[in-house]
Design an enzyme around this catalytic site. Structure first.
Site, short mmCIF file in Angstrom:
data_model
loop_
_atom_site.label_atom_id
_atom_site.label_comp_id
_atom_site.label_asym_id
_atom_site.label_seq_id
_atom_site.Cartn_x
_atom_site.Cartn_y
_atom_site.Cartn_z
N SER A 148 0.84 -1.21 0.00
CA SER A 148 0.00 0.00 0.00
C SER A 148 0.87 1.25 0.00
CB SER A 148 -0.90 0.02 1.23
OG SER A 148 -1.57 1.28 1.31
N TYR A 178 -2.18 -0.78 10.40
CA TYR A 178 -2.26 -1.25 9.01
C TYR A 178 -1.01 -0.83 8.24
CZ TYR A 178 -3.96 -1.34 4.13
OH TYR A 178 -4.10 -1.56 2.78
P1 NAP Z 1 -11.20 -6.06 -0.05
O1 NAP Z 1 -12.09 -5.60 -1.14
O2 NAP Z 1 -11.57 -5.79 1.37
O3 NAP Z 1 -10.97 -7.65 -0.23
C1 NAP Z 1 -10.17 -8.32 0.69
C2 NAP Z 1 -9.93 -9.74 0.25
O4 NAP Z 1 -9.07 -10.37 1.22
C3 NAP Z 1 -11.19 -10.56 0.16
O5 NAP Z 1 -11.08 -11.47 -0.90
C4 NAP Z 1 -11.20 -11.29 1.51
O6 NAP Z 1 -11.83 -12.57 1.46
C5 NAP Z 1 -9.73 -11.49 1.76
N1 NAP Z 1 -9.49 -11.60 3.19
C6 NAP Z 1 -9.58 -10.62 4.11
N2 NAP Z 1 -9.35 -11.14 5.34
C7 NAP Z 1 -9.10 -12.45 5.17
C8 NAP Z 1 -8.81 -13.51 6.06
N3 NAP Z 1 -8.73 -13.35 7.40
N4 NAP Z 1 -8.62 -14.74 5.55
C9 NAP Z 1 -8.72 -14.92 4.22
N5 NAP Z 1 -8.99 -13.97 3.34
C10 NAP Z 1 -9.19 -12.74 3.80
O7 NAP Z 1 -9.74 -5.47 -0.21
P2 NAP Z 1 -9.02 -4.74 -1.46
O8 NAP Z 1 -9.28 -3.31 -1.35
O9 NAP Z 1 -9.33 -5.47 -2.72
O10 NAP Z 1 -7.49 -4.94 -1.07
C11 NAP Z 1 -6.65 -5.90 -1.71
C12 NAP Z 1 -5.22 -5.58 -1.35
O11 NAP Z 1 -4.89 -4.26 -1.80
C13 NAP Z 1 -4.94 -5.59 0.15
O12 NAP Z 1 -3.64 -6.10 0.38
C14 NAP Z 1 -4.98 -4.13 0.52
O13 NAP Z 1 -4.24 -3.86 1.69
C15 NAP Z 1 -4.36 -3.52 -0.71
N6 NAP Z 1 -4.65 -2.10 -0.91
C16 NAP Z 1 -5.92 -1.69 -1.17
C17 NAP Z 1 -6.16 -0.34 -1.40
C18 NAP Z 1 -7.51 0.18 -1.72
O14 NAP Z 1 -7.63 1.41 -1.87
N7 NAP Z 1 -8.54 -0.64 -1.85
C19 NAP Z 1 -5.11 0.57 -1.32
C20 NAP Z 1 -3.82 0.12 -1.04
C21 NAP Z 1 -3.61 -1.23 -0.85
P3 NAP Z 1 -13.43 -12.76 1.79
O15 NAP Z 1 -14.15 -12.12 0.63
O16 NAP Z 1 -13.63 -14.22 1.82
O17 NAP Z 1 -13.70 -12.05 3.05
#
Ligand code: NAP
Length: 256
Positions: free
Chosen positions: A144, A156
């Site tokens: 991130s 985080y």
């Molecule tokens: P998201 O929409 O919240 O999706 C999270 C995913 O991780 C889901 O598939 C969820 O599975 C899985 N997950 C969460 N907790 C888990 C656990 N305890 N065990 C197994 N699986 C788990 O997140 P996102 O925004 O796509 O983020 C994806 C990545 O990008 C992350 O590493 C995040 O830190 C990074 N990121 C995101 C942003 C942003 O703006 N969105 C910015 C910077 C970095 P379930 O569906 O089964 O719950």
């Protein structure tokens, strides 16, 4: 060339958001993709179905990454799905955020949960994946931008800083096998993790003002960068962090 025909990939957290987009992109490049999820079986099945509708190959694997014992289930299902094939690409994408885990609000329990999912799980998933990975394999860690711009959610951010260190260390130790290890670092991207972006139009407009390209990111914007690192085109890049954010905080908001 981002052709992955004949290759295989595991994408953690591929039921939703950025992980789903990565799974769909790697599958459209030709990889057989293991779609990992934690709780949301319906969403994982939808990801697999979408890949198959588009002519790709995928299967779902489940594990709560907060529970170290569940990695046994993940790797049993992965081996079943791969049916004797190696694992060419690992994308450590799954993570959780806790908006209350600021310096004032952090608790030991929140700290342990964030580090279990965001740091411990990628380390031990990678440890188990490496024996399945041929020389020339690919590892991409999804970190991130909060590792370089400050936000109140310090726990985080700390967890993502640790993930960046994992990338550099593994790139160093596994370069001899031709395995590349890189970090893709998204900016502000529209997913469930950032529900405030869709709930509050003014917040989204505020983000657009601090991004050079004038909008927040979509999951596919991130997935396309991951596809580069997963492909043969990325063969000479390792130990690096690529900021994929449309030009976030490049300078004061422009008047234009
Ligand atoms: P998201 O929409 O919240 O999706 C999270 C995913 O991780 C889901 O598939 C969820 O599975 C899985 N997950 C969460 N907790 C888990 C656990 N305890 N065990 C197994 N699986 C788990 O997140 P996102 O925004 O796509 O983020 C994806 C990545 O990008 C992350 O590493 C995040 O830190 C990074 N990121 C995101 C942003 C942003 O703006 N969105 C910015 C910077 C970095 P379930 O569906 O089964 O719950």
């Amino acid at each position: 060339m981002t052709d992955l025909t004949g290759r295989t990939a595991l994408v953690t957290g591929a039921s939703r958001g950025i992980g789903r987009a990565i799974a769909e992109r790697l599958a459209s490049d030709g990889a057989l993709v293991a779609v990992h999820y934690g709780r949301n079986e319906t969403a994982a099945k939808e990801t697999v179905a979408a890949i198959q509708r588009a002519g790709g190959q995928a299967f779902a694997v489940r594990a709560d990454l907060a529970e170290i014992a569940e990695l046994d289930d993940l790797f049993a299902a992965l081996r079943d799905g791969l049916a004797g094939r190696p694992l060419d690409v690992l994308v450590n994408n799954a993570a959780v955020i806790d908006y209350s885990a600021t310096i004032e609000g952090a608790t030991p329990e929140a700290f342990d949960r964030l580090f279990a999912v965001n740091v411990r799980a990628p380390l031990f998933v990678t440890q188990r994946a490496l024996p399945l990975m041929p020389d020339g394999g690919r590892i991409v860690n999804v970190s991130s931008g909060v590792t370089w711009f400050a936000t109140p959610e310090v726990v985080y951010s700390m967890s993502k800083g640790a993930l960046n260190v994992l990338t550099r260390s593994l790139a160093h130790t596994h370069g001899g096998r031709g395995i590349t290890v890189n970090t893709v670092s998204p900016g502000i991207t529209e997913t469930d993790m950032n529900a405030w972006l869709t709930d509050d139009p003014e917040a989204a407009r505020g983000v657009a003002r601090i991004v050079a390209l004038g909008r927040h990111g979509q999951p596919a914007d991130i997935a396309d960068a991951v596809a580069f690192f997963a492909s043969d085109d990325g063969r000479w890049v390792t130990g690096q962090t690529l900021e994929v954010n449309g030009g976030l905080l490049l300078g004061p908001p422009s008047a234009a």
